[in-house]
Design a protein around this motif. Structure first.
Motif, mmCIF file in Angstrom:
data_model
loop_
_atom_site.group_PDB
_atom_site.id
_atom_site.type_symbol
_atom_site.label_atom_id
_atom_site.label_comp_id
_atom_site.label_asym_id
_atom_site.label_seq_id
_atom_site.Cartn_x
_atom_site.Cartn_y
_atom_site.Cartn_z
ATOM 1 N N ASP A 9 0.839 -1.192 0.000
ATOM 2 C CA ASP A 9 0.000 0.000 0.000
ATOM 3 C C ASP A 9 0.877 1.247 0.000
ATOM 4 O O ASP A 9 1.837 1.355 0.777
ATOM 5 N N GLY A 10 0.563 2.176 -0.891
ATOM 6 C CA GLY A 10 1.345 3.405 -0.982
ATOM 7 C C GLY A 10 2.449 3.339 -2.003
ATOM 8 O O GLY A 10 3.163 4.327 -2.220
ATOM 9 N N PHE A 14 0.200 9.135 -7.350
ATOM 10 C CA PHE A 14 -0.066 10.033 -8.463
ATOM 11 C C PHE A 14 0.558 11.394 -8.171
ATOM 12 O O PHE A 14 -0.119 12.342 -7.755
ATOM 13 N N ASP A 15 1.875 11.518 -8.389
ATOM 14 C CA ASP A 15 2.553 12.763 -8.041
ATOM 15 C C ASP A 15 3.572 13.208 -9.090
ATOM 16 O O ASP A 15 4.413 14.062 -8.817
ATOM 17 N N GLU A 16 3.528 12.653 -10.319
ATOM 18 C CA GLU A 16 4.507 12.997 -11.349
ATOM 19 C C GLU A 16 3.934 14.106 -12.233
ATOM 20 O O GLU A 16 3.010 13.881 -13.026
ATOM 21 N N ASP A 17 4.481 15.299 -12.097
ATOM 22 C CA ASP A 17 3.976 16.456 -12.839
ATOM 23 C C ASP A 17 4.474 16.514 -14.278
ATOM 24 O O ASP A 17 3.911 17.252 -15.086
ATOM 25 N N ASN A 18 5.519 15.778 -14.603
ATOM 26 C CA ASN A 18 6.124 15.884 -15.928
ATOM 27 C C ASN A 18 5.852 14.663 -16.803
ATOM 28 O O ASN A 18 6.410 14.548 -17.893
#
Length: 465
Positions: A9-10, A14-18
């Motif tokens: 879990d974890g 969803f944290d990739e801006d590029n």
């Protein structure tokens, strides 16, 4: 294949801006820029009376957002949100939210849809000038016309009504909306859409066909079809309006006539020795004579259509007959007759083959149904009309991109082009403020992608070259 890591879990964040999910939209929308799609939308689409304040403001970038989403596989308004994920907003400017695009679509009326239809035609002409999407168009081109019924459900869809459609060879009534389309193709190309118009489900298949054919002929001539031009259609389009449009434009027609007593008398008048075997599914060559041995034969006679009117038309009635599979053990052959009316001058067997290839328009319908026309997304008829026309523009844009990618992509299905060209993931990097797309190594279709990139951007992307 199995998972090679142990995730917990974890582990997925969803944290990739590029990260870019549709890197292929860069060359595709660059091609749209080269063919002035944005300028055409700005010049031709004007909505002055609105239901919602500012609902029709800036229609060009909103419609471009919708077309880009369709190229990436959007089949509903909410799917456009894909263009606002990750680094997509860094790659493209003027990306609008689905709710904003939906508000614009609901402002469309019948007249506004005609404006968008004009954009479709002008953009097609610009595409053919930029990309050799129709090889051999100057020698011979083919215009096909047909309609389809897209099913809808519930009571909220304006214009939805029961119309006839065929499923598994059987005619049934189905509730839906009925787009009418014309396509342009050559012997060496896949069809592109010259015109599209949404109608109520109960509309007759031939309603508005004469005007559609006239516009398709004008568009084809402007797109470089300076040679022979043949208009093909089934029995719904073997009408006086369509044939008159062909005669006025001085082009050939190859159209099925609805069965009636006059047509049947003409078929019965053909002598038995006039029938000649033709190549048909399952046909084989006679080793001694070289003639085809099959259950299909063709013959021709002269027929005058619309004889009771002030403008009768006399041309060739070519008939193909096929043994009826329902009576395999009959003492005498039982034939099914398929006549079509044409003023072409090709030999009867060649004319029959040319006419049968009218079915190529079904590949366009299959692409649209497998893409943007999987649904009619709005309850408003005007919004669905605009949606259908944007789908046609996206279809032509993808076809041109496939030609620039080369190889088998020039004739590939829309779903294949989206999978191999458009929906290619990448990571956007900007070392020294120079944008670079880092794409997957060992990509099996990188060569086609590089060709598309080179033919639109002008240089190979260094990350996969």
């Amino acid at each position: 294949m199995k998972v090679s890591h142990k995730f917990i879990d974890g582990s997925a964040v969803f944290d990739e801006d590029n990260l870019v999910s549709c890197a292929g939209l860069v060359p595709v929308m660059t091609l749209a820029g080269h063919t002035r799609l944005s300028d055409l939308l700005t010049e031709k689409v004007s909505i002055t009376t609105t239901k919602v304040a500012s609902g029709a403001a800036n229609p060009a970038p909103k419609l471009l957002t919708l077309i880009a989403g369709m190229c990436a596989g959007a089949d509903s308004i909410d799917d456009i949100d894909l263009l606002r994920s990750g680094g997509m907003t860094h790659l493209f400017g003027g990306v609008y939210a689905p709710s904003t695009v939906g508000t614009l679509l609901r402002e469309f009326s019948f007249g506004h849809a005609r404006q968008l239809e004009s954009v479709l035609r002008e953009h097609l002409i610009a595409l053919t000038a930029r990309v050799e999407i129709l090889p051999g168009v100057a020698e011979q081109a083919l215009i096909d016309i047909d309609s389809l019924l897209r099913p809808v459900y519930g009571h909220a869809k304006q214009g939805a009504s029961y119309g006839h459609t065929k499923i598994a060879g059987k005619q049934i009534l189905r509730k839906g909306l009925s787009p009418l389309a014309t396509t342009l193709s050559t012997a060496d190309s896949t069809p592109i859409i010259t015109g599209m118009r949404l109608r109520a489900g109960k509309a007759g298949s031939g309603k508005g066909a004469g005007r559609m054919v006239t516009q398709a002929i004008v568009t084809a001539r402007a797109a470089g079809a300076t040679g022979a031009l043949v208009v093909r259609g089934d029995s719904a389009y073997g009408t006086r309006s369509v044939i008159s449009a062909c005669l006025r434009a001085k082009v050939y027609f190859s159209l099925v006539l609805a069965k009636n007593t006059a047509v049947q008398r003409a078929i019965d008048s053909i002598p038995n020795n006039a029938w000649a075997p033709v190549r048909y599914p399952g046909a084989v060559r006679d080793p001694d004579t070289g003639a085809w041995i099959s259950d299909a034969e063709v013959a021709e006679t002269t027929y005058t259509a619309f004889a009771s009117t002030k403008a009768p038309v006399t041309a060739r009635l070519i008939v193909r007959r096929v043994k009826d599979a329902r009576y395999p053990d009959a003492l005498f052959p039982v034939w099914r007759y398929h006549p079509f009316f044409t003023n072409t001058t090709a030999p009867v067997a060649d004319a029959d083959i040319t006419h049968r290839r009218h079915a190529i328009i079904e590949t366009v319908f299959a692409d649209l149904i497998d893409g943007p026309l999987a649904h009619m997304p709005s309850g408003k008829f005007g919004a669905n009309s605009a949606w259908v026309l944007c789908a046609a523009i996206a279809h032509n844009l993808l076809r041109a991109a496939g030609v620039l990618a080369g190889g088998g992509h020039a004739r590939a299905r829309g779903a294949t082009l989206r999978r191999k060209i458009v929906n290619l993931p990448a990571r956007l990097c900007r070392p020294q403020r120079k944008p670079i797309l880092r794409l997957p190594t060992h990509c099996p279709w990188s060569d086609a992608w590089i060709r598309l990139w080179t033919n639109t951007i002008g240089q190979s992307p260094p990350t996969i070259a």
